[in-house]
Design an enzyme around this catalytic site. Structure first.
Site, PDB file in Angstrom:
ATOM      1  N   HIS A 169       0.878  -1.187   0.000  1.00 50.17           N
ATOM      2  CA  HIS A 169       0.000   0.000   0.000  1.00 50.17           C
ATOM      3  C   HIS A 169       0.910   1.231   0.000  1.00 50.17           C
ATOM      4  O   HIS A 169       1.723   1.398  -0.901  1.00 50.17           O
ATOM      5  CB  HIS A 169      -0.925  -0.105   1.225  1.00 50.17           C
ATOM      6  CG  HIS A 169      -2.067   0.871   1.264  1.00 50.17           C
ATOM      7  ND1 HIS A 169      -2.446   1.652   0.213  1.00 50.17           N
ATOM      8  CD2 HIS A 169      -2.935   1.184   2.276  1.00 50.17           C
ATOM      9  CE1 HIS A 169      -3.484   2.394   0.560  1.00 50.17           C
ATOM     10  NE2 HIS A 169      -3.804   2.146   1.813  1.00 50.17           N
TER      11      HIS A 169
ATOM     12  N   HIS B 164      -2.384  -1.952  -9.704  1.00 49.98           N
ATOM     13  CA  HIS B 164      -3.312  -1.344  -8.761  1.00 49.98           C
ATOM     14  C   HIS B 164      -4.588  -2.172  -8.750  1.00 49.98           C
ATOM     15  O   HIS B 164      -4.974  -2.697  -9.797  1.00 49.98           O
ATOM     16  CB  HIS B 164      -3.630   0.098  -9.184  1.00 49.98           C
ATOM     17  CG  HIS B 164      -4.170   0.926  -8.081  1.00 49.98           C
ATOM     18  ND1 HIS B 164      -5.489   0.884  -7.709  1.00 49.98           N
ATOM     19  CD2 HIS B 164      -3.556   1.785  -7.237  1.00 49.98           C
ATOM     20  CE1 HIS B 164      -5.670   1.701  -6.697  1.00 49.98           C
ATOM     21  NE2 HIS B 164      -4.515   2.261  -6.372  1.00 49.98           N
TER      22      HIS B 164
ATOM     23  N   ASP C 190       2.800   5.665  -6.688  1.00 46.58           N
ATOM     24  CA  ASP C 190       4.054   5.521  -5.963  1.00 46.58           C
ATOM     25  C   ASP C 190       5.273   5.373  -6.865  1.00 46.58           C
ATOM     26  O   ASP C 190       6.397   5.423  -6.379  1.00 46.58           O
ATOM     27  CB  ASP C 190       3.977   4.304  -5.024  1.00 46.58           C
ATOM     28  CG  ASP C 190       3.112   4.620  -3.826  1.00 46.58           C
ATOM     29  OD1 ASP C 190       3.104   5.784  -3.410  1.00 46.58           O
ATOM     30  OD2 ASP C 190       2.447   3.701  -3.325  1.00 46.58           O
TER      31      ASP C 190
HETATM   32  N1  ACO Z   1       4.769  -6.692 -10.471  1.00 44.03           N
HETATM   33  C1  ACO Z   1       4.628  -7.888 -11.090  1.00 44.03           C
HETATM   34  N2  ACO Z   1       3.445  -8.522 -11.244  1.00 44.03           N
HETATM   35  C2  ACO Z   1       2.368  -7.935 -10.750  1.00 44.03           C
HETATM   36  C3  ACO Z   1       2.440  -6.699 -10.082  1.00 44.03           C
HETATM   37  C4  ACO Z   1       3.684  -6.069  -9.962  1.00 44.03           C
HETATM   38  N3  ACO Z   1       3.814  -4.885  -9.339  1.00 44.03           N
HETATM   39  N4  ACO Z   1       1.197  -6.348  -9.660  1.00 44.03           N
HETATM   40  C5  ACO Z   1       0.373  -7.326 -10.055  1.00 44.03           C
HETATM   41  N5  ACO Z   1       1.079  -8.290 -10.715  1.00 44.03           N
HETATM   42  C6  ACO Z   1       0.540  -9.487 -11.360  1.00 44.03           C
HETATM   43  C7  ACO Z   1       0.062 -10.505 -10.336  1.00 44.03           C
HETATM   44  O1  ACO Z   1       1.094 -11.403  -9.999  1.00 44.03           O
HETATM   45  C8  ACO Z   1      -1.077 -11.155 -11.071  1.00 44.03           C
HETATM   46  O2  ACO Z   1      -0.548 -12.050 -12.027  1.00 44.03           O
HETATM   47  P1  ACO Z   1      -1.330 -13.451 -12.346  1.00 44.03           P
HETATM   48  O3  ACO Z   1      -2.726 -13.050 -12.698  1.00 44.03           O
HETATM   49  O4  ACO Z   1      -0.558 -14.044 -13.460  1.00 44.03           O
HETATM   50  O5  ACO Z   1      -1.258 -14.230 -11.082  1.00 44.03           O
HETATM   51  C9  ACO Z   1      -1.711 -10.020 -11.858  1.00 44.03           C
HETATM   52  O6  ACO Z   1      -0.646  -9.081 -12.057  1.00 44.03           O
HETATM   53  C10 ACO Z   1      -2.877  -9.352 -11.167  1.00 44.03           C
HETATM   54  O7  ACO Z   1      -2.431  -8.829  -9.936  1.00 44.03           O
HETATM   55  P2  ACO Z   1      -3.162  -8.993  -8.555  1.00 44.03           P
HETATM   56  O8  ACO Z   1      -2.164  -9.441  -7.541  1.00 44.03           O
HETATM   57  O9  ACO Z   1      -4.422  -9.781  -8.724  1.00 44.03           O
HETATM   58  O10 ACO Z   1      -3.576  -7.513  -8.264  1.00 44.03           O
HETATM   59  P3  ACO Z   1      -4.119  -6.971  -6.889  1.00 44.03           P
HETATM   60  O11 ACO Z   1      -5.236  -6.071  -7.255  1.00 44.03           O
HETATM   61  O12 ACO Z   1      -4.425  -8.067  -5.940  1.00 44.03           O
HETATM   62  O13 ACO Z   1      -2.874  -6.189  -6.301  1.00 44.03           O
HETATM   63  C11 ACO Z   1      -1.302  -4.484  -5.917  1.00 44.03           C
HETATM   64  C12 ACO Z   1      -2.692  -4.826  -6.471  1.00 44.03           C
HETATM   65  C13 ACO Z   1      -1.183  -4.968  -4.475  1.00 44.03           C
HETATM   66  C14 ACO Z   1      -1.161  -2.971  -5.935  1.00 44.03           C
HETATM   67  C15 ACO Z   1      -0.235  -5.162  -6.811  1.00 44.03           C
HETATM   68  O14 ACO Z   1      -0.348  -4.694  -8.135  1.00 44.03           O
HETATM   69  C16 ACO Z   1       1.182  -4.934  -6.284  1.00 44.03           C
HETATM   70  O15 ACO Z   1       1.635  -5.680  -5.433  1.00 44.03           O
HETATM   71  N6  ACO Z   1       1.894  -3.878  -6.810  1.00 44.03           N
HETATM   72  C17 ACO Z   1       3.207  -3.544  -6.300  1.00 44.03           C
HETATM   73  C18 ACO Z   1       3.109  -2.769  -5.009  1.00 44.03           C
HETATM   74  C19 ACO Z   1       2.622  -1.364  -5.226  1.00 44.03           C
HETATM   75  O16 ACO Z   1       3.085  -0.632  -6.087  1.00 44.03           O
HETATM   76  N7  ACO Z   1       1.664  -0.953  -4.385  1.00 44.03           N
HETATM   77  C20 ACO Z   1       1.120   0.410  -4.399  1.00 44.03           C
HETATM   78  C21 ACO Z   1      -0.291   0.399  -4.871  1.00 44.03           C
HETATM   79  S1  ACO Z   1      -0.894   2.040  -4.959  1.00 44.03           S
HETATM   80  C22 ACO Z   1      -1.202   2.452  -3.355  1.00 44.03           C
HETATM   81  O17 ACO Z   1      -1.533   1.672  -2.509  1.00 44.03           O
HETATM   82  C23 ACO Z   1      -1.041   3.792  -3.022  1.00 44.03           C
END
Ligand code: ACO
Length: 423
Positions: A263, A302, A358
């Protein structure tokens, strides 16, 4: 049959039910009437991580993740970032309308007055180990602020509740700056008597009047962070507040939720990731590690934006302007290369992974002279008006009660206790 309804047949019994559809939702509680037999509790909706659950109605922030739209009280984020200030946006979020000039002047001077330092919180901050993470300190001092004002638990007094909420918006900047100064081994400073909100914060951080251009860049960052509807930390604020916990305890819990690297902590994690990648040439190998699932590309992806995060676009422009003042951070090149490759690569394109707020905010904070471990605190300062507005809305929402999800129990049952000597 009403057209705005959903017809459900329970194949266990053959019974058919008609559920009304309102605002694109059906009420989860309407499923409870569907029972396999007389003694059945009734059907429930299973939704780990609330990926498809609406928990409230809200008029604070409108977000369309597919279209990349973000609006506070109906005003597009792009216009607010260009024309407004963080304190005006705070007013907008809380009162639901833009202030007149005199309302804004009064709001600004009240916020500055409410920044008066609480000596006991200075002591508490100073008692933390010097290497304590500032987010942990701020989470604790925000909770401690509530103990100084036990009346803040009186929710029936709207005017008093608003006063506490306002004080919290003012104090979080003070507590954030103190958490930093303590870690840096420097004396904790009081707010200046005559400054803007971001100006006062920068002065408490660095002990000198900031360059107005840096002050404005910080103002924009705070505006962009001010609210983001029902995200992890805001939902936490609402859940905790639903138990009638006061605004300090609720926001302190929100700070805990924001702390995590998935987050708000992502801005810190992005900078650490960029520093680890080090040079543009190392980017392709890093991208391969992400695709092999050995790494996450921090600052990408996201839960709701499946398109560009509009905040990321605004921050990217602000980064360019600030770097004209401060000189370019070599890690910008690494970030730009990551973005370029990721936006062309099927792994990211197919999963609709775009830069989020971010991805560039850390670079901007660093350019403003704010150290990495303070990035998430900056986010918390910016998000406080949003948390407060959402908390306030929740308290006045007649549909809300204490939040309490259900579970599917998967453990053992009816075991016989075994005496310790016989295990
Ligand atoms: N890097 C690589 N792969 C990713 C990333 C990433 N940053 N984010 C998502 N994916 C992949 C997942 O592994 C998943 O792949 P799959 O379908 O083959 O298993 C697919 O993309 C969908 O992702 P989910 O995990 O279902 O997305 P979710 O909505 O649960 O998670 C989150 C969102 C937590 C923001 C995620 O994208 C992440 O971890 N990003 C990196 C951390 C980050 O930047 N967080 C800040 C968010 S903005 C904020 O809170 C202010």
């Amino acid at each position: 049959m009403a057209t705005d309804s959903l017809t459900v047949t329970d194949n266990r019994t053959g019974e058919t039910f008609e559920l009304p559809i309102t605002n694109g939702t059906v009420k989860a509680i309407d499923f409870r009437q569907m029972k396999a037999n007389e003694s059945d509790f009734g059907l429930m909706a299973y939704d780990p991580a609330f990926t498809n659950t609406v928990s409230c109605s809200s008029s604070v922030t409108h977000l369309d993740g597919d279209a990349g739209v973000l609006q506070y009280r109906g005003y597009p984020i792009e216009q607010l970032a260009e024309k407004s200030t963080f304190t005006e946006v705070s007013y907008l979020l809380i009162y639901g309308k833009l202030p007149t000039q005199s309302e804004l002047d009064s709001w600004n001077s009240q916020l500055l007055e409410l920044m008066a330092g609480e000596e006991v919180l200075k002591t508490i901050t100073s008692d933390f180990p010097e290497n304590a993470h500032p987010m942990g300190i701020v989470q604790a001092t925000v909770a401690a602020l509530g103990t100084l004002y036990p009346d803040s638990k009186d929710f029936d007094d709207d005017a008093a509740s608003l006063e506490y909420a306002k004080r919290l918006i003012a104090q979080i900047a003070v507590l954030g700056s103190w958490a930093y100064r303590h870690g840096a081994g420097q004396p904790l400073l009081d707010a200046p008597k005559n400054a803007s909100y971001p100006g006062a914060f920068l002065q408490m951080m660095f002990g000198e009047e900031p360059d107005p251009r840096i002050e404005r860049a910080l103002d924009i960052l705070l505006i962009l962070h001010a609210d983001h509807e029902q995200n992890c930390s805001t939902s936490t604020v609402r859940v905790v507040g639903s138990s009638d916990a006061d605004v300090h305890a609720s926001v302190s819990s929100g700070i805990g939720a924001l702390y995590g690297p998935l987050h708000g902590g992502a801005n810190e994690a992005v900078l650490q990731m960029l520093a680890r990648i080090e040079t543009k040439d190392n980017v392709p190998a890093f991208i391969e590690r992400v695709k092999d699932r050995d790494e996450l590309l921090m600052g990408f992806g996201h839960r709701v934006y499946k398109n560009f995060d509009p905040r990321a676009t605004i921050i990217k422009e602000a980064v360019d302007e600030v770097f004209q003042i401060t000189g370019v951070n070599p890690l910008l090149e690494v970030a730009q290369e990551l973005e370029k490759i990721a936006l062309e690569d099927e792994f990211f394109v197919g999963r609709k992974l775009y830069p989020n707020v971010d991805f560039y905010s850390g670079l901007l904070y660093e350019a403003l002279g704010i150290p990495t471990e303070m990035f998430t605190v900056m986010f918390a300062i910016g998000r406080t008006p949003g948390w407060v507005a959402q908390w306030w809305e929740m308290k006045h929402d007649k549909e809300q009660k204490i939040a309490r999800p259900r579970q599917v129990y998967t453990g053992d049952m009816d075991l016989d206790y075994v005496d310790i000597g016989n295990r």
